[in-house]
Scaffold this motif. Structure first.
Motif, PDB file in Angstrom:
ATOM      1  N   LEU A  16       0.866  -1.173   0.000  1.00  0.00           N
ATOM      2  CA  LEU A  16       0.000   0.000   0.000  1.00  0.00           C
ATOM      3  C   LEU A  16       0.904   1.225   0.000  1.00  0.00           C
ATOM      4  CD1 LEU A  16      -2.628  -0.959   2.731  1.00  0.00           C
ATOM      5  CD2 LEU A  16      -2.912  -1.035   0.242  1.00  0.00           C
ATOM      6  N   GLN A  17       0.503   2.259  -0.715  1.00  0.00           N
ATOM      7  CA  GLN A  17       1.294   3.487  -0.753  1.00  0.00           C
ATOM      8  C   GLN A  17       0.429   4.672  -0.358  1.00  0.00           C
ATOM      9  OE1 GLN A  17       2.959   3.717  -4.697  1.00  0.00           O
ATOM     10  NE2 GLN A  17       4.667   2.412  -4.123  1.00  0.00           N
ATOM     11  N   SER A  18       1.071   5.636   0.259  1.00  0.00           N
ATOM     12  CA  SER A  18       0.399   6.870   0.644  1.00  0.00           C
ATOM     13  C   SER A  18       1.330   8.036   0.339  1.00  0.00           C
ATOM     14  CB  SER A  18       0.066   6.828   2.136  1.00  0.00           C
ATOM     15  OG  SER A  18      -0.671   7.957   2.505  1.00  0.00           O
ATOM     16  N   VAL A  19       0.757   9.129  -0.148  1.00  0.00           N
ATOM     17  CA  VAL A  19       1.519  10.338  -0.443  1.00  0.00           C
ATOM     18  C   VAL A  19       0.954  11.448   0.449  1.00  0.00           C
ATOM     19  CG1 VAL A  19       2.186  11.991  -2.214  1.00  0.00           C
ATOM     20  CG2 VAL A  19       1.915   9.580  -2.807  1.00  0.00           C
ATOM     21  N   ILE A  20       1.809  12.021   1.297  1.00  0.00           N
ATOM     22  CA  ILE A  20       1.359  12.955   2.324  1.00  0.00           C
ATOM     23  C   ILE A  20       2.185  14.236   2.239  1.00  0.00           C
ATOM     24  CG2 ILE A  20       1.047  13.277   4.810  1.00  0.00           C
ATOM     25  CD1 ILE A  20       1.250  10.125   4.978  1.00  0.00           C
ATOM     26  N   ILE A  21       1.509  15.379   2.324  1.00  0.00           N
ATOM     27  CA  ILE A  21       2.247  16.644   2.346  1.00  0.00           C
ATOM     28  C   ILE A  21       3.207  16.626   3.528  1.00  0.00           C
ATOM     29  CG2 ILE A  21       2.011  19.147   2.706  1.00  0.00           C
ATOM     30  CD1 ILE A  21      -0.594  18.973   1.087  1.00  0.00           C
ATOM     31  N   LYS A  22       4.443  16.979   3.269  1.00  0.00           N
ATOM     32  CA  LYS A  22       5.541  16.859   4.230  1.00  0.00           C
ATOM     33  C   LYS A  22       5.240  17.495   5.595  1.00  0.00           C
ATOM     34  CE  LYS A  22      10.488  17.878   4.377  1.00  0.00           C
ATOM     35  NZ  LYS A  22      11.578  18.489   3.598  1.00  0.00           N
ATOM     36  N   GLU A  23       4.521  18.609   5.595  1.00  0.00           N
ATOM     37  CA  GLU A  23       4.231  19.306   6.852  1.00  0.00           C
ATOM     38  C   GLU A  23       3.115  18.639   7.672  1.00  0.00           C
ATOM     39  OE1 GLU A  23       6.208  22.056   4.088  1.00  0.00           O
ATOM     40  OE2 GLU A  23       4.415  20.819   3.847  1.00  0.00           O
ATOM     41  N   ASN A  24       2.454  17.641   7.123  1.00  0.00           N
ATOM     42  CA  ASN A  24       1.336  16.996   7.800  1.00  0.00           C
ATOM     43  C   ASN A  24       1.840  15.897   8.739  1.00  0.00           C
ATOM     44  OD1 ASN A  24      -1.058  15.814   8.604  1.00  0.00           O
ATOM     45  ND2 ASN A  24      -1.963  15.805   6.564  1.00  0.00           N
ATOM     46  N   ILE A  28       1.525  11.605   8.904  1.00  0.00           N
ATOM     47  CA  ILE A  28       2.748  10.783   8.842  1.00  0.00           C
ATOM     48  C   ILE A  28       2.849   9.900  10.077  1.00  0.00           C
ATOM     49  CG2 ILE A  28       5.278  10.890   8.884  1.00  0.00           C
ATOM     50  CD1 ILE A  28       4.966  13.450   7.077  1.00  0.00           C
ATOM     51  N   ASN A  29       2.591  10.448  11.250  1.00  0.00           N
ATOM     52  CA  ASN A  29       2.617   9.657  12.490  1.00  0.00           C
ATOM     53  C   ASN A  29       1.545   8.573  12.474  1.00  0.00           C
ATOM     54  OD1 ASN A  29       4.769  11.104  13.535  1.00  0.00           O
ATOM     55  ND2 ASN A  29       3.443  12.558  14.587  1.00  0.00           N
ATOM     56  N   PHE A  30       0.362   8.906  11.967  1.00  0.00           N
ATOM     57  CA  PHE A  30      -0.722   7.931  11.856  1.00  0.00           C
ATOM     58  C   PHE A  30      -0.280   6.743  11.000  1.00  0.00           C
ATOM     59  CE2 PHE A  30      -4.375   6.357   9.388  1.00  0.00           C
ATOM     60  CZ  PHE A  30      -5.233   5.976  10.418  1.00  0.00           C
ATOM     61  N   HIS A  31       0.305   7.019   9.856  1.00  0.00           N
ATOM     62  CA  HIS A  31       0.765   5.946   8.972  1.00  0.00           C
ATOM     63  C   HIS A  31       1.899   5.140   9.619  1.00  0.00           C
ATOM     64  CE1 HIS A  31      -1.683   8.069   6.061  1.00  0.00           C
ATOM     65  NE2 HIS A  31      -1.575   7.018   5.270  1.00  0.00           N
ATOM     66  N   ASN A  32       2.806   5.828  10.298  1.00  0.00           N
ATOM     67  CA  ASN A  32       3.874   5.118  11.021  1.00  0.00           C
ATOM     68  C   ASN A  32       3.293   4.135  12.030  1.00  0.00           C
ATOM     69  OD1 ASN A  32       6.210   6.206   9.827  1.00  0.00           O
ATOM     70  ND2 ASN A  32       6.140   7.998  11.146  1.00  0.00           N
ATOM     71  N   LYS A  33       2.248   4.551  12.721  1.00  0.00           N
ATOM     72  CA  LYS A  33       1.595   3.713  13.735  1.00  0.00           C
ATOM     73  C   LYS A  33       1.125   2.386  13.144  1.00  0.00           C
ATOM     74  CE  LYS A  33      -2.690   3.808  16.369  1.00  0.00           C
ATOM     75  NZ  LYS A  33      -3.839   4.612  16.745  1.00  0.00           N
ATOM     76  N   TYR A  34       0.752   2.391  11.871  1.00  0.00           N
ATOM     77  CA  TYR A  34       0.263   1.180  11.224  1.00  0.00           C
ATOM     78  C   TYR A  34       1.342   0.454  10.424  1.00  0.00           C
ATOM     79  CZ  TYR A  34      -4.379   2.247  12.781  1.00  0.00           C
ATOM     80  OH  TYR A  34      -5.480   2.468  13.577  1.00  0.00           O
ATOM     81  N   GLY A  35       2.583   0.860  10.599  1.00  0.00           N
ATOM     82  CA  GLY A  35       3.689   0.131   9.993  1.00  0.00           C
ATOM     83  C   GLY A  35       4.192   0.665   8.668  1.00  0.00           C
ATOM     84  N   VAL A  56       6.030  16.295  -0.901  1.00  0.00           N
ATOM     85  CA  VAL A  56       5.232  15.212  -0.348  1.00  0.00           C
ATOM     86  C   VAL A  56       6.130  14.049   0.043  1.00  0.00           C
ATOM     87  CG1 VAL A  56       3.109  15.824  -1.553  1.00  0.00           C
ATOM     88  CG2 VAL A  56       4.709  14.228  -2.614  1.00  0.00           C
ATOM     89  N   VAL A  57       5.697  13.330   1.068  1.00  0.00           N
ATOM     90  CA  VAL A  57       6.403  12.157   1.567  1.00  0.00           C
ATOM     91  C   VAL A  57       5.703  10.928   0.998  1.00  0.00           C
ATOM     92  CG1 VAL A  57       7.040  10.839   3.630  1.00  0.00           C
ATOM     93  CG2 VAL A  57       7.031  13.339   3.698  1.00  0.00           C
ATOM     94  N   LEU A  58       6.459  10.053   0.370  1.00  0.00           N
ATOM     95  CA  LEU A  58       5.927   8.789  -0.130  1.00  0.00           C
ATOM     96  C   LEU A  58       6.157   7.738   0.956  1.00  0.00           C
ATOM     97  CD1 LEU A  58       4.747   6.978  -2.338  1.00  0.00           C
ATOM     98  CD2 LEU A  58       7.058   6.721  -3.247  1.00  0.00           C
ATOM     99  N   MET A  59       5.057   7.119   1.391  1.00  0.00           N
ATOM    100  CA  MET A  59       5.145   6.089   2.425  1.00  0.00           C
ATOM    101  C   MET A  59       4.554   4.800   1.871  1.00  0.00           C
ATOM    102  SD  MET A  59       4.199   8.214   5.862  1.00  0.00           S
ATOM    103  CE  MET A  59       5.080   7.042   6.923  1.00  0.00           C
ATOM    104  N   GLU A  60       5.045   3.667   2.376  1.00  0.00           N
ATOM    105  CA  GLU A  60       4.488   2.394   1.928  1.00  0.00           C
ATOM    106  C   GLU A  60       4.448   1.395   3.065  1.00  0.00           C
ATOM    107  OE1 GLU A  60       6.892   0.761  -1.240  1.00  0.00           O
ATOM    108  OE2 GLU A  60       8.202  -0.247   0.167  1.00  0.00           O
TER     109      GLU A  60
END
Length: 69
Positions: A16-24, A28-35, A56-60
């Motif tokens: 799964l991928q998520s793209v989040i504005i860097k200042e948000n 980012i913490n919410f997504h980190n919480k779920y791995g 934007v920060v790309l998270m997966e």
């Protein structure tokens, strides 16, 4: 988010991928919480109504069940 992750794995998605504005930081913490992990930053991708560009920060999140052999 737990339901989304479970449904994605039941349907064979291994990432799964998520793209989040860097200042948000909250998102980012919410997504980190779920791995999710940060895999990169894309510069000046999101332009707000006020004309300011944001990075934007790309998270997966990669499944520990799907695609594991």
């Amino acid at each position: 988010m737990t339901n989304l992750i479970e449904l994605s794995e039941k349907n064979g998605f291994w990432t799964l991928q998520s793209v989040i504005i860097k200042e948000n930081a909250e998102s980012i913490n919410f997504h980190n919480k779920y791995g999710f992990r940060k895999v990169g930053i894309r510069e000046k991708i999101g332009k707000m109504k006020n004309g300011i560009w944001h990075d934007v920060v790309l998270m997966e999140l990669r499944s520990k069940l799907v695609g594991v052999n």
